[in-house]
Design an enzyme around this catalytic site. Sequence first.
Site, PDB file in Angstrom:
ATOM      1  N   ALA A 112       8.302  -1.261  30.132  1.00 32.05           N
ATOM      2  CA  ALA A 112       6.877  -1.481  29.856  1.00 32.05           C
ATOM      3  C   ALA A 112       6.062  -0.197  29.858  1.00 32.05           C
ATOM      4  O   ALA A 112       4.961  -0.158  29.310  1.00 32.05           O
ATOM      5  CB  ALA A 112       6.315  -2.438  30.895  1.00 32.05           C
ATOM      6  N   LEU A 280      11.860  -7.543   9.083  1.00 30.75           N
ATOM      7  CA  LEU A 280      11.999  -8.948   8.687  1.00 30.75           C
ATOM      8  C   LEU A 280      10.764  -9.755   9.086  1.00 30.75           C
ATOM      9  O   LEU A 280      10.564 -10.865   8.602  1.00 30.75           O
ATOM     10  CB  LEU A 280      13.251  -9.560   9.318  1.00 30.75           C
ATOM     11  CG  LEU A 280      14.581  -9.043   8.760  1.00 30.75           C
ATOM     12  CD1 LEU A 280      15.746  -9.725   9.440  1.00 30.75           C
ATOM     13  CD2 LEU A 280      14.661  -9.261   7.257  1.00 30.75           C
ATOM     14  N   GLY A 281       9.969  -9.189   9.981  1.00 29.31           N
ATOM     15  CA  GLY A 281       8.751  -9.893  10.391  1.00 29.31           C
ATOM     16  C   GLY A 281       7.545  -9.491   9.562  1.00 29.31           C
ATOM     17  O   GLY A 281       6.440  -9.988   9.781  1.00 29.31           O
ATOM     18  N   HIS A 340      16.539  -1.720   8.184  1.00 33.21           N
ATOM     19  CA  HIS A 340      15.352  -2.249   7.499  1.00 33.21           C
ATOM     20  C   HIS A 340      15.611  -2.490   6.003  1.00 33.21           C
ATOM     21  O   HIS A 340      15.373  -3.570   5.481  1.00 33.21           O
ATOM     22  CB  HIS A 340      14.161  -1.303   7.650  1.00 33.21           C
ATOM     23  CG  HIS A 340      13.773  -1.031   9.081  1.00 33.21           C
ATOM     24  ND1 HIS A 340      13.969  -1.930  10.089  1.00 33.21           N
ATOM     25  CD2 HIS A 340      13.186   0.053   9.666  1.00 33.21           C
ATOM     26  CE1 HIS A 340      13.517  -1.432  11.242  1.00 33.21           C
ATOM     27  NE2 HIS A 340      13.042  -0.220  10.999  1.00 33.21           N
TER      28      HIS A 340
HETATM   29  C1  BG6 Z   1      11.323   2.196  13.122  1.00 32.72           C
HETATM   30  C2  BG6 Z   1      11.907   3.554  12.932  1.00 32.72           C
HETATM   31  O1  BG6 Z   1      12.343   1.250  13.169  1.00 32.72           O
HETATM   32  O2  BG6 Z   1      10.454   1.903  12.035  1.00 32.72           O
HETATM   33  C3  BG6 Z   1      10.825   4.596  12.791  1.00 32.72           C
HETATM   34  O3  BG6 Z   1      12.711   3.864  14.059  1.00 32.72           O
HETATM   35  C4  BG6 Z   1       9.846   4.212  11.702  1.00 32.72           C
HETATM   36  O4  BG6 Z   1      11.385   5.856  12.499  1.00 32.72           O
HETATM   37  C5  BG6 Z   1       9.362   2.800  11.917  1.00 32.72           C
HETATM   38  O5  BG6 Z   1       8.753   5.119  11.746  1.00 32.72           O
HETATM   39  C6  BG6 Z   1       8.504   2.333  10.749  1.00 32.72           C
HETATM   40  O6  BG6 Z   1       7.948   1.101  11.043  1.00 32.72           O
HETATM   41  P1  BG6 Z   1       6.571   0.674  10.393  1.00 32.72           P
HETATM   42  O7  BG6 Z   1       6.423  -0.746  10.771  1.00 32.72           O
HETATM   43  O8  BG6 Z   1       5.528   1.558  10.981  1.00 32.72           O
HETATM   44  O9  BG6 Z   1       6.713   0.894   8.927  1.00 32.72           O
END
Ligand code: BG6
Length: 593
Positions: A112, A280-281, A340
């Site tokens: 946390a 995915l969310g 992702h």
């Molecule tokens: C994370 C990566 O999973 O996703 C980061 O570890 C990246 O490097 C981030 O910056 C990006 O997430 P979002 O939601 O800000 O596009």
Amino acid sequence: MALSAAKCPSSSAARLSLGHPSLRSSTLLRPFPNSSALARRVPSRSFKNWNLNVVCKQEAGAVPASSSAEEAPSKNVENGGLFGLSSEEYGNAIGLDASERESTVSITVVGASGDLAKKKIFPALFALYYEDCLPKHFTIFGYARSKMTDAELRTMVSKTLTCRIDKRENCSEKMEQFLNRCFYHSGQYDSEQNFAELDKKLKEHEGGRLPNRLFYLSIPPNIFIDVVKSASQSSSSKDGWTRVIVEKPFGRDSQSSAALTRGLKQYLEEDQIFRIDHYLGKELVENLSILRFSNLVFEPLWSRQYIRNVQLIFSEDFGTEGRGGYFDNYGIIRDIMQNHLLQILALFAMETPVSMDAEDIRNEKVKVLRSMKPLQLEDVVIGQYKSHTKGGVTYPGYTDDKTVPKGSLTPTFAAAALFIDNARWDGVPFLMKAGKALHTRRTEIRVQFRHVPGNLYKRSFGTDLDRATNELVIRVQPNEAIYLKINNKIPGLGMRLDRSNLNLLYASRYSKEIPDAYERLLLDAIEGERRLFIRSDELDAAWELFTPLLRELEEKKIAPELYPYGSRGPVGAHYLAANYNVRWGDLSASETT
Ligand code: BG6
Ligand code: NDP
């Protein structure tokens, strides 16, 4: 007009029903092995209780959220003097069996004190609370080694809580109520005793209700197993459910990922593990299936017959600042592509699932992943950003970061051409591109369609027929939008064509602010909805695709092509696309403004 009334706006509550087969099975899950017998004695009840408790603000006749006072342990003691009994004993004492008892959810954020907890998890929990999407009885605990009082945790958390632009009403009042339900326990990650102390505090707050417990592992992966082990021994729910959300990275390759899965499964059943991929969310990723399966105009075109190529593009206009230490051990392929972008690809390319149930969708996604052609080194380009000075400001290169070893070959950019060896997608390049410190921040899916055969208007496009093809763009972020590039006659007496967009810009169409991905995923985990979480076989298939490539890149010490901070990335990415007769859609003249 809305097609169906949503309860909680970001939630799957609306799509859940008590008779839902996937949920029936989810309720049979074992909390932790040591409490499995009890869990099996209350099939479908913990969920049932939960579902009766969660009612979001938007729903007609909504039950108002309970006040913080209602949750205070002292009140529970007063209520029946039953404090100290197990929830089962409490139920028995007041003559209720498990199905009739009210349930409660305790959410423990492990780690946390860290960045993700502050930046994403607590704000998402607050947003859910604001929307009345959390159950009536809930408690949030922060757990980490840092010494902190409840008040200090609340002060820390309060700094990152915000209300949505369209939800300013009673904001500070709601924040206070929320913070009053947040508590902190300091402990070591491998200490059963410290988790037993946590258990004691959780019980006080649960006040004899049927206890459900969610642990969010917002900690470095090397301590995942320690926590799961200690928590399973000492603070799992004895007669409700226990679930664990695990943050990426899930290993570095097939081997380490399998070891992590084995480790987790010593203490958890697969259906207790919620592997989060927050992409995915995201609203537009969630919308992919709706776009495709509920609009007649798209699904018939979704194949090699009409689609020339698909592009999955992730770019950030900042470097690895502050996370260089973590990043250097992973690199952009593991950080973004293997999870992702690959998850979006699987969702995009899957066959029509039997239903929208979690297992039906995940079965289809895993088939896509297992049908992918092994990735070849020649189909990959890697890059690393270097320092660049612009307008008198010098932006640091990747290796200028003190936490990154000098001479590091870790890629901060990668582009790859992937292929799915199945009847639907044979020969269609799926091009991925992901990079940090580029000229813009953007994530999008681009679908470039084939040429119109025998196009009557081809002369209007000169020799460049590509300019005349349709392109569907799903802009995941920022400025969420779905637009379709079409050819259109410019109004007037002549016959001139141009490219126009049929544009669904979310900000113009919907006044509501889009919920953060973590809100949807947290709510799904509380509800036991697994659709947006990664199953272990999906994870294995994803690593199987990338592990040989990563190994080859590392063994051969392939040097990344350097690109200036804030640029469009390495030129090599253009050549890679050109090999497959593709142009990156995000770099076309109409898209770069
Ligand atoms: C994370 C990566 O999973 O996703 C980061 O570890 C990246 O490097 C981030 O910056 C990006 O997430 P979002 O939601 O800000 O596009
Ligand atoms: P942090 O590095 O901030 O770690 C979280 C907490 O874990 C720290 O506050 C610290 O708490 C404890 N901790 C840190 N290092 C160690 C260690 N070596 N041994 C034991 N405890 C340690 O991580 P983040 O909050 O950034 O991320 C949490 C998880 O989420 C990680 O797995 C990360 O990869 C993942 N993630 C993070 C994202 C982000 O944007 N931050 C995005 C996507 C995933 P204390 O010292 O108080 O015990």
